[in-house]
Design a protein around this motif. Sequence first.
Motif, PDB file in Angstrom:
ATOM      1  N   ILE A  30     -58.653  -0.303  39.413  1.00 26.76           N
ATOM      2  CA  ILE A  30     -57.236  -0.661  39.243  1.00 26.76           C
ATOM      3  C   ILE A  30     -56.369   0.599  39.308  1.00 26.76           C
ATOM      4  N   PRO A  31     -55.342   0.589  40.169  1.00 31.37           N
ATOM      5  CA  PRO A  31     -54.370   1.691  40.157  1.00 31.37           C
ATOM      6  C   PRO A  31     -53.290   1.412  39.099  1.00 31.37           C
ATOM      7  N   TYR A  32     -53.485   1.962  37.914  1.00 34.49           N
ATOM      8  CA  TYR A  32     -52.547   1.699  36.823  1.00 34.49           C
ATOM      9  C   TYR A  32     -51.195   2.347  37.119  1.00 34.49           C
ATOM     10  N   VAL A  33     -50.130   1.654  36.759  1.00 34.48           N
ATOM     11  CA  VAL A  33     -48.789   2.076  37.170  1.00 34.48           C
ATOM     12  C   VAL A  33     -47.845   2.122  35.975  1.00 34.48           C
ATOM     13  N   ARG A  34     -46.753   2.851  36.151  1.00 36.30           N
ATOM     14  CA  ARG A  34     -45.633   2.882  35.215  1.00 36.30           C
ATOM     15  C   ARG A  34     -44.355   2.598  35.994  1.00 36.30           C
ATOM     16  N   ARG A  35     -43.541   1.673  35.487  1.00 34.59           N
ATOM     17  CA  ARG A  35     -42.300   1.353  36.188  1.00 34.59           C
ATOM     18  C   ARG A  35     -41.228   2.387  35.883  1.00 34.59           C
ATOM     19  N   ARG A  36     -40.573   2.821  36.933  1.00 33.28           N
ATOM     20  CA  ARG A  36     -39.378   3.651  36.834  1.00 33.28           C
ATOM     21  C   ARG A  36     -38.350   3.054  37.797  1.00 33.28           C
ATOM     22  N   ARG A  37     -37.424   2.257  37.247  1.00 29.41           N
ATOM     23  CA  ARG A  37     -36.473   1.456  38.017  1.00 29.41           C
ATOM     24  C   ARG A  37     -37.217   0.542  38.996  1.00 29.41           C
ATOM     25  N   GLU A  38     -36.896   0.651  40.291  1.00 33.47           N
ATOM     26  CA  GLU A  38     -37.483  -0.313  41.229  1.00 33.47           C
ATOM     27  C   GLU A  38     -38.882   0.058  41.694  1.00 33.47           C
ATOM     28  N   PHE A  39     -39.371   1.217  41.288  1.00 36.94           N
ATOM     29  CA  PHE A  39     -40.674   1.673  41.784  1.00 36.94           C
ATOM     30  C   PHE A  39     -41.728   1.686  40.688  1.00 36.94           C
ATOM     31  N   LEU A  40     -42.977   1.510  41.111  1.00 37.08           N
ATOM     32  CA  LEU A  40     -44.147   1.644  40.247  1.00 37.08           C
ATOM     33  C   LEU A  40     -44.867   2.927  40.640  1.00 37.08           C
TER      34      LEU A  40
END
Length: 678
Positions: free
Chosen positions: A61-71
Amino acid sequence: MTDANTTAADPYLWLEEVDSDRALDWVRAHNAPTVDELTGSDRFEQMRADTLAILDTDDRIPYVRRRREFLYNFWRDAQHPYGLWRRTTLESYRTDSPEWDVLIDVDALREAENENWVWAGASMLRPDYDRALISLSRGGADASVVREFDVPSRTWVDGGFALPENKSNIGWIDRDTVYVGTEFGQQPDGDSSWTSSGYPRVVKRWTRGTDLSQAQTVFTGSVDDVAIGAAFDPTPGYQRHLVYRATDFYNTDNYELTGDELVAIDIPSDAAYSVHLDYLIVSPKTPWTVEGVEHAPGSLLVFDYPAFQSGDRTHRVLFAPDEHTSLQDYAFTKSRLVLTTLHDVATRLEALAIGTWEPAELAGVPELATVGVLDVDPEHSDEIWLSSSAFTQAPSLLYGDATTGVEVIRSSPEHFDASNVGAQQFFATSDDGTAVPYFVVKRDDVETGPTLLYGYGGFENSLTPGYMGVTGTNWIARGGVFVYANIRGGGEYGPSWHTQAVKAGRHLVYEDFAAIARDLVARGLTTAPQLAARGGSNGGLLMGVMATSYPELFGALVCQVPLIDMRRYHLLLAGASWMAEYGDPDDPAEWEFISQYSPYQLVREGVAYPELLVTTSTRDDRVHPGHARKFTARLEETGHSVRYYENIEGGHGGAADNKQSAFKEALAYEFLWRTIGG
């Protein structure tokens, strides 16, 4: 007890010279026989290859963090061993093949600059997230270089904020201003910019386009503090400047900076707290009496922050622990407060409606799994990201809304056949009668055999059930029994599970671990010659204590990046910051109890010690590699055989990339199979 602070008493002080030719010659001379002995078999190569495949697989899994419209995601694989910082959109992420926009290629950067860079993180500027402060370490050390990066153009900012290699703190205030703690040279009081723990003791406000020497001092602490820092909360309508002074590892004085005035936030110094909108959330670590009512350690209370600062102590209890249940974490979404608790080390999630604080359903959360909150976006939505796994269940990523529920959107592949593997929880009785939980994970057809016991027992760090692809592949699937110990010193039952085991109570950690070792034998799961244990850092100290104080209980020990010389630990790197955990060895009263377990001073001739593998990293600038080196030298001096391996890079984690991690893991498991697996 002999004072090991003197050269005369300690003939191996020279091994604390991290990069000296003499010390590194010693390291190479000790690495060579260990590598020769343990890496030549087909089994080692198979385990190394299997481990590397697990770490490098594109299916994880490529874990992500949201920053506005992008992950945003940081990713390592076989083609990019040092990693890519990249981003995508939610729409693309939810497809089978997301389109990733690479922002920084660390491998390419290493080659272009001929530097041994290892990614150490990115701090992005709210609310536009178009600038980032990028931290890069050499070889994986805690100390890092900081540079400003322009995200839209994918370029380093010419003349932007930049810091040379140090254990600096830096954080955004606005586009042209940061808070910074770093090397400022000698201060007006005559002392340096650093605490005795090696962290900043001065925080300043630094304006773009000015020299660092012109930064304005916000707060200066004492050399004896652990660290000083400041942060800005840019939430619209609730902007605040917060300053902290960590007087020791567990006690912090907290302030709000209003203009040029520091206004104390009058909460217990050992409490964890946060300010969200106008809510002050406080979780005390010791009993706290408010308005005549005593609240237990690990409770969670909410106050109106502006009213609190004016003296009003009206509050509501959001969580009260009991003897089986503790609060582990909490996170805000736009309209919910999500609590993560443990009940006898089993995870539970509960949502509360912000403002009324009434329970609210959080649908879709799996049962019988360890679940944690990965990311939220409290300023804009009730979006929530969760992780879920268990000993026999590969990780899943859940996504959704805290008001309507979550669903699994990605799952990791299974790395070993868990169809015939089960996990059970047992309780051992420690010397003082305390019931101490532990988990046993094994194949259903295995009744007894080689057993690996893992523990940590410190700093309120909870060990919770989770998928262990490497352990499952290299140990459990091959017929080994794996045991996870929830000993005191951790946080599995809240702050008191930890605080009773600090300083003079430290013996409880070791008694708990020894009790589990005996219980495993009593249950017929293994025998002492077939029982091994493994631990790193504070867990490495645990291994050193098991070797020198409980050698009869084990056949082998894997001791990784350990603390060992507790007479000098506070003088080495970040060691001074841990005196709230272990005590001050320069205080005769505290050395009295430390000396009862300090492994370095307790090595003896004529004692049958377990087989030992001791590992560390030259680039570890948190726990000094001298601990592992000196322990090995002392063991050899007293006639004991020990395998030793020191990675020349890797930092406190012991490895700087997946290849190094795979080698380190295979080395440990090959050692275990050779020593207790027969």
